[in-house]
Write an enzyme that holds these catalytic residues in place. Structure first.
Site, short mmCIF file in Angstrom:
data_model
loop_
_atom_site.label_atom_id
_atom_site.label_comp_id
_atom_site.label_asym_id
_atom_site.label_seq_id
_atom_site.Cartn_x
_atom_site.Cartn_y
_atom_site.Cartn_z
N GLU A 194 -0.47 -8.24 1.54
CA GLU A 194 0.47 -7.89 0.48
C GLU A 194 0.92 -9.17 -0.24
O GLU A 194 0.76 -10.26 0.29
CB GLU A 194 1.69 -7.18 1.07
N LYS A 212 3.27 3.23 6.48
CA LYS A 212 2.10 4.11 6.58
C LYS A 212 2.29 5.17 7.66
O LYS A 212 1.96 6.34 7.44
CB LYS A 212 0.85 3.27 6.86
N GLU A 242 -3.58 8.85 -1.72
CA GLU A 242 -4.53 8.68 -0.60
C GLU A 242 -4.68 7.22 -0.18
O GLU A 242 -4.75 6.91 1.01
CB GLU A 242 -5.90 9.25 -1.02
N THR A 278 -6.20 -7.14 -7.09
CA THR A 278 -7.32 -6.82 -6.19
C THR A 278 -7.76 -5.37 -6.37
O THR A 278 -8.94 -5.10 -6.65
CB THR A 278 -6.87 -7.04 -4.71
N VAL A 284 -15.20 15.56 -13.26
CA VAL A 284 -13.92 15.95 -13.87
C VAL A 284 -14.12 17.08 -14.88
O VAL A 284 -13.25 17.93 -15.08
CB VAL A 284 -13.26 14.72 -14.56
N ILE A 312 -10.07 4.86 4.07
CA ILE A 312 -10.27 6.01 4.98
C ILE A 312 -9.55 7.24 4.42
O ILE A 312 -8.36 7.17 4.13
CB ILE A 312 -9.68 5.72 6.39
N ASP A 340 4.54 -2.89 6.67
CA ASP A 340 3.47 -2.16 5.98
C ASP A 340 2.96 -1.01 6.87
O ASP A 340 2.82 0.12 6.42
CB ASP A 340 2.35 -3.15 5.64
N LYS A 386 2.46 2.29 -0.58
CA LYS A 386 3.04 2.95 0.60
C LYS A 386 4.54 2.75 0.69
O LYS A 386 5.26 3.63 1.15
CB LYS A 386 2.38 2.48 1.90
N LYS A 417 1.17 -8.65 -15.89
CA LYS A 417 2.39 -9.43 -16.08
C LYS A 417 2.09 -10.80 -16.67
O LYS A 417 2.79 -11.27 -17.56
CB LYS A 417 3.06 -9.59 -14.70
#
Ligand code: NAP
Ligand code: HSE
Length: 429
Positions: A188, A203, A127, A11, A31, A134, A199, A103, A43
């Site tokens: 997930e 975070k 991030e 995803t 950059v 966000i 999860d 995370k 995989k």
């Protein structure tokens, strides 16, 4: 030119490649040089890919990436603990910078990974690991750094917020709403990490480590998922003027931290009550800035891709201009996380009792003996011998509430304890 490699093309990986293709020229200008995706690790060689890629770019062997000295930046988007942790640490040891949305790995091994990065003079950015699109990690480290952050309330998991919103607005059952969240790419690989609250715990551990300048161990966080929340609780919450949200909470006191993840009743007027679907929000209080709320899409291909590509641009820019920006996650682990039993909260309690004289006084006696005082009581009139009783308490130590539950369970007139859910106010203290 800076060569990069992406580990994982699901995803988020597909979103990252789509954004990089679309914004290539702009990224190059930002950059200061071109970015080339040299290799992508996957995989399953039978899978049809969302984005067409030159066959020489895909690889099934991580050594093709780790052993290539020209690849300077690795973007880890596989998820899970292993082999992600192994590949990240190997990449760093070989002098490669890392961007990750993982995370679990950052919450568990962030301090160690950042130490390794400093030793190898490379960067690690994450991030997208908290709240998808966000911006929150960089704002906490930079824009809000002048503050003593005292409280963080987050809706940090898109999957559970999507499920609770569907249950609230459309009265859809939990399992069906979860299936939709999976189809939309929010969940997930193992969705129990979302629904059981892990999860969100990873975070809030990351956010608390940065905000409270201490290393927070995700294993010491009190976690309750949303699997016990029923349509009946959601309907009753609505009637009483509340919505149910999975909250991730971090608070700093002089004598320790209060960090927890659990479903909570919040008033329909609470700023977080309006955060619906896969949207996330972080509501925090800093001593100088006051209240701040950040809101946006917390999961999904393009929002998460946005955060990952922002990190890629930032790190690539630093590589190009030979700058090293190594932030630590948290200072040493010098602050205790308070036991949930020692925390004061209001509670919603739903029980089933026998419909006969004296039952209410027995229930209120147990609560009163344990210093639990009530702010609302509702008993539905039913034509059955067993009736539902709903109580909302004033703030009380969790220990007292738990003791009351134990005693209520032993009353003959109490048929069943259906649910106990905490009620959160805007600033609880
Ligand atoms: P995903 O759709 O399951 O994609 C995972 C990708 O990693 C797949 O391409 C898979 O390969 C590859 N992969 C997995 N294990 C591998 C292994 N051992 N060796 C090589 N390749 C492997 O996951 P996702 O939703 O993109 O999530 C990726 C990361 O972003 C996770 O850390 C997640 O927590 C984080 N994140 C996700 C979202 C979101 O909305 N989805 C938001 C924020 C953060 P195949 O394609 O060959 O199976
Ligand atoms: N599974 C996560 C969620 C993805 O639902 O929020 C974003 O981290």
């Amino acid at each position: 030119m800076i060569k990069i490699a992406i580990l994982g093309m699901g995803t988020v990986g597909s979103g990252v490649v789509a954004i990089m293709n679309k914004r290539g020229e702009n990224i190059k200008n930002k950059v200061g040089t071109e970015l080339k995706v040299e290799k992508i690790l996957v995989k399953d060689n039978s899978k049809k890919r969302e984005i067409e890629l030159p066959p020489e770019v895909l690889t099934y062997n991580v050594e093709d990436i780790l052993d290539d000295p020209e690849i300077e930046l690795i973007v880890e988007l596989m998820g899970g603990e292993e082999p992600a942790y192994e590949y990240i640490t190997k990449a760093i040891s070989k002098g490669k910078s890392v961007v990750t949305a993982n995370k679990l790995v950052i919450a568990k091994y962030g301090d160690e990974i950042l130490k390794l990065a400093r030793e190898n003079e490379v960067q690690v950015s994450f991030e997208a690991s908290v709240a998808g699109g966000i911006p929150i990690i960089r704002p906490l480290k930079e824009s809000l750094v002048a503050n003593r952050i005292e409280e963080i309330y987050g809706i940090l998991n898109g999957t559970t917020n999507y499920i609770l919103t569907k249950m609230t607005q459309e009265r859809i059952e939990f399992d069906k709403a979860l299936e939709e969240a999976q189809r939309l790419g929010y969940a997930e690989r193992d969705p129990s990490s979302d629904t059981k609250g892990f999860d969100a715990a990873y975070k809030i551990a990351i956010l608390s480590s940065i905000a409270f300048e201490t290393s927070v161990d995700a294993d010491s966080i009190y976690i309750e998922g949303i699997e016990g929340v029923t349509l009946e609780d959601i309907k009753l919450a609505d009637e009483l003027g509340y919505v149910i949200k999975l909250l991730a909470i971090g608070k700093k006191y002089d004598d320790g931290l209060n960090i927890r993840v659990h479903p909570a009743f919040i008033s329909k007027n609470h700023p977080l009550a309006m955060v619906n679907g896969a949207y996330n929000a972080i509501y925090l209080y800093g001593d100088a800035v006051g209240d701040v709320m950040l809101y946006g899409k917390g999961a999904g291909q393009m929002p998460t891709g946005s955060a990952v590509v922002a990190d890629i641009i930032q790190v690539a820019k630093d590589i190009n201009y030979n700058r090293l920006d190594t932030h630590s996650l948290g200072a040493p682990r010098n602050q205790q996380i308070k036991e949930i039993n020692q925390i004061d909260n209001s509670f919603y309690l739903r029980i089933q009792v026998l419909d006969k004289p004296g039952v209410m006084s027995q229930v209120t006696k147990v609560l009163g003996d344990n210093h639990v005082s009530l702010s609302a009581v509702s008993q539905k009139h039913m034509l059955t011998p067993i009736v539902p009783l709903v109580l909302i308490t004033h703030p009380v130590k969790e220990e007292n509430m738990r003791k009351s539950l134990y005693e209520l369970e032993n009353l003959e007139s109490v048929v069943k304890i259906n649910n106990l859910i905490r009620v959160e106010k805007k600033h609880n203290g």
